[in-house]
Design a protein around this motif. Structure first.
Motif, PDB file in Angstrom:
ATOM      1  N   CYS A  30       0.859  -1.192   0.000  1.00 12.09           N
ATOM      2  CA  CYS A  30       0.000   0.000   0.000  1.00 12.09           C
ATOM      3  C   CYS A  30       0.890   1.235   0.000  1.00 12.09           C
ATOM      4  O   CYS A  30       1.749   1.389   0.870  1.00 12.09           O
ATOM      5  CB  CYS A  30      -0.884   0.035   1.233  1.00 12.09           C
ATOM      6  SG  CYS A  30      -2.147  -1.236   1.197  1.00 12.09           S
ATOM      7  N   CYS A 225      -7.074  -0.758  -3.562  1.00 12.55           N
ATOM      8  CA  CYS A 225      -5.975  -1.726  -3.480  1.00 12.55           C
ATOM      9  C   CYS A 225      -6.424  -3.094  -3.980  1.00 12.55           C
ATOM     10  O   CYS A 225      -5.667  -3.798  -4.639  1.00 12.55           O
ATOM     11  CB  CYS A 225      -5.438  -1.810  -2.048  1.00 12.55           C
ATOM     12  SG  CYS A 225      -4.542  -0.313  -1.593  1.00 12.55           S
ATOM     13  N   HIS A 250      -8.255  -1.377   6.904  1.00 16.54           N
ATOM     14  CA  HIS A 250      -7.928  -1.398   5.473  1.00 16.54           C
ATOM     15  C   HIS A 250      -7.696  -2.819   4.928  1.00 16.54           C
ATOM     16  O   HIS A 250      -8.357  -3.241   3.977  1.00 16.54           O
ATOM     17  CB  HIS A 250      -6.714  -0.497   5.220  1.00 16.54           C
ATOM     18  CG  HIS A 250      -6.377  -0.293   3.776  1.00 16.54           C
ATOM     19  ND1 HIS A 250      -7.303   0.139   2.855  1.00 16.54           N
ATOM     20  CD2 HIS A 250      -5.226  -0.478   3.083  1.00 16.54           C
ATOM     21  CE1 HIS A 250      -6.729   0.220   1.663  1.00 16.54           C
ATOM     22  NE2 HIS A 250      -5.469  -0.164   1.780  1.00 16.54           N
ATOM     23  N   HIS A 251      -6.762  -3.536   5.520  1.00 20.20           N
ATOM     24  CA  HIS A 251      -6.439  -4.856   4.953  1.00 20.20           C
ATOM     25  C   HIS A 251      -7.520  -5.895   5.249  1.00 20.20           C
ATOM     26  O   HIS A 251      -7.748  -6.808   4.442  1.00 20.20           O
ATOM     27  CB  HIS A 251      -5.062  -5.315   5.456  1.00 20.20           C
ATOM     28  CG  HIS A 251      -3.951  -4.474   4.906  1.00 20.20           C
ATOM     29  ND1 HIS A 251      -2.697  -4.391   5.481  1.00 20.20           N
ATOM     30  CD2 HIS A 251      -3.911  -3.654   3.814  1.00 20.20           C
ATOM     31  CE1 HIS A 251      -1.945  -3.559   4.771  1.00 20.20           C
ATOM     32  NE2 HIS A 251      -2.660  -3.103   3.766  1.00 20.20           N
ATOM     33  N   GLU A 254      -9.843  -5.433   2.581  1.00 17.25           N
ATOM     34  CA  GLU A 254      -9.321  -5.953   1.301  1.00 17.25           C
ATOM     35  C   GLU A 254      -9.557  -7.453   1.187  1.00 17.25           C
ATOM     36  O   GLU A 254      -9.911  -7.963   0.124  1.00 17.25           O
ATOM     37  CB  GLU A 254      -7.811  -5.683   1.190  1.00 17.25           C
ATOM     38  CG  GLU A 254      -7.478  -4.347   0.580  1.00 17.25           C
ATOM     39  CD  GLU A 254      -5.988  -4.247   0.282  1.00 17.25           C
ATOM     40  OE1 GLU A 254      -5.439  -5.117  -0.407  1.00 17.25           O
ATOM     41  OE2 GLU A 254      -5.363  -3.291   0.772  1.00 17.25           O
TER      42      GLU A 254
HETATM   43 ZN    ZN Z   1      -3.944  -0.361   0.473  1.00 15.18          ZN
END
Ligand code: ZN
Ligand code: AMP
Length: 485
Positions: A30, A225, A250-251, A254
């Motif tokens: 990222c 992402c 965030h992850h 994802e």
């Molecule tokens: Zn990212």
């Protein structure tokens, strides 16, 4: 010899590294949100992944390294609320958002170049991948893991949790998240406070907007992402990295988006770097507890007695394991400078050693110890300790109390050079083998001295500033002017 093992933050154990496809490695990191200058903490994370990339290349892997530029969609809070960070900066400075993006992208690349980081193989921007993001939103909608509400599209976390289990990376449980979440004030469009926007309808005053099947709007930060990593590395790829503050949400999001859209987990090995702290607190743009790379290189900051070269800064970072917290202080970086000089001096001695018929020590074992350290989850502090251990032998051979054979000397020179310069990414700044550069610099110093003598400070400052931009620092003292990269 040992094999490379990586600590996988998803499974929470060290695992032998086995790429999905032979010796090809896909790695996604990222990248920065380009709304302000990068600070040293950001640099630590990106330098750590540069080291990972370098070591994979050193081992002979063919790596496709993708690091994005976040130029839209990162709101001020993780809760889909607040202004877009870039749009806000553009409003405050009365500039186009893309002017903000350009300024800080250029600065970021410049700083990483100064720190001798390789550029990634692909550096995609979120605004350059709107079509891919809109497609992914559609896929997630089609699979039933998202819903449209008033022109925005939200990921349905509870529905996803029923079939896939949400929270495996961060170890958070959905019941605790629900219990800990606030009321949906201002976010009534969502079915649950845990749901996150994958497409957001733009309010009338919002400048960064694109047409989509749902509204004129913009993509969610987590989505970019997922869309870009899938495009360039496939639905499942080897390594995904970022700072540990990105683990949640965030992850985690994802992973959910990837599983929802494609049906399988997007990443085999998750890697997270620990934070660089200043005065014991995380360096952070939002709190202002930061030190900029430019200040550190020039020494122009109250916390510093002098400036340090980018290689010393890099060496300072490499002296800690990427997953350990690292506190910056003037004393710590000053100690690193001494260590760095010692290492470069030993390398100089190594190049000039005389050989004997036999070696008095096992050189292969020394070299193996370099690989063993790095194979143990990229343990750079142990690698540096082993390099220092080897410098004792180098110095002993130099003074004649130990011996080295021709074959072993060639091996040690190759691997010492490889680990110090190719893997750790250090640059021998004391070595100036470019005599033309010396001549040009001498001429510039002369012009600058003349303009100062004539009190033409505009010219002398211009020379200093332009050289600084090119990564060259000049220092004036009673003895004259010196320069360093
Ligand atoms: Zn990212
Ligand atoms: P940002 O531009 O804020 O998204 O941050 C870019 C990268 O820097 C992310 O991977 C962050 O996790 C990382 N980062 C931010 N602050 C620090 C810090 N103090 N130390 C190490 N990494 C950091």
């Amino acid at each position: 010899m040992s094999k490379l093992h990586i600590y996988n933050t998803l499974t929470k154990q060290k695992e032998e590294f086995k790429p999905i496809q032979d010796d090809h490695v896909g790695m996604y990191v990222c990248g920065p949100t380009v709304y302000s200058y990068v600070h040293l903490g950001n640099c630590r994370t990106f330098t750590s992944f540069d080291m990972v990339y370098r070591y994979l290349l050193y081992l002979g892997y063919k790596v496709r390294y993708v690091r994005n530029i976040t130029d839209v969609g990162h709101l001020e809070s993780d809760a889909d609320q607040g202004e877009d960070k870039i749009a806000k900066k553009a409003r405050l400075e009365q500039l186009e958002p893309m002017e903000i993006v350009q300024r800080y992208t250029v600065d970021f690349r410049n700083v990483m170049r100064q720190l001798n980081a390789h550029p990634p193989n692909i550096e995609p921007t979120a605004t350059g991948h709107l079509i891919e993001q809109i497609q992914m939103v559609q896929e997630i909608l089609d699979k039933g893991f998202a819903y449209e509400s008033n022109g925005s599209v939200y990921f349905d976390v509870e529905k996803y949790n029923e079939s896939h289990g949400y929270g495996e990376l961060s170890g958070r449980k959905i019941e605790d998240l629900i219990a800990g979440s606030r009321e949906l004030d201002g976010q009534e469009e969502k079915r649950s406070p845990l749901d996150f926007a994958i497409w957001k309808k733009a309010s009338p005053e919002h400048i960064m907007r694109w047409p989509s099947p749902w509204s004129d709007g913009f993509p969610g930060w987590h989505l970019e992402c997922s869309a870009m990593s899938t495009k360039y590395l496939g639905e499942t790829f080897d390594i995904h990295g970022g700072g540990m503050d990105l683990k949640f949400p965030h992850h985690e999001c994802e992973i959910a988006q990837g599983c929802a859209a494609t049906g399988h987990k997007p990443v085999k090995y998750w890697m997270h770097t620990n934070m660089l702290t200043l005065n014991g607190k995380k360096m952070s743009k939002s709190t202002g507890n930061t030190l900029s790379p430019a200040e550190l290189f020039s020494g122009e900051n109250d916390k510093l007695e002098k400036g340090y070269s980018p290689s010393v800064v890099r060496f300072f970072m490499m002296q800690a394991h990427y997953s350990s917290e690292l506190d910056f202080s003037s004393d710590a970086i000053s100690a690193s400078e001494k260590g760095f000089i010692k290492l470069m001096t030993a390398y100089g001695v190594l190049l000039k050693l005389e050989t004997s018929s036999q070696s008095s020590k096992n050189v292969q074992e020394m070299v193996d110890s370099f690989y063993d350290a790095m194979n143990d989850d990229f343990n750079t502090p142990i690698l540096i300790a082993n390099l220092f251990e080897t410098t004792k032998y180098i110095n002993s051979v130099h003074v004649g109390t130990e011996t080295i054979s021709k074959e072993d000397l060639e091996l040690l020179q190759k691997e010492f050079r490889g680990f110090v310069f190719d893997v750790l990414g250090l640059v021998n700044e004391t070595e100036s083998d470019n005599s033309k550069m010396d001549e040009v610099m001498a001429l510039l110093m002369e012009i600058r001295a003349e303009s100062r003598a004539k009190k033409d400070f505009a010219t002398s400052d211009l020379i200093r500033d332009k050289l600084q931009e090119a990564g060259i620092t000049i220092k004036d003292s009673k003895e004259g002017t010196t320069w360093t990269f």
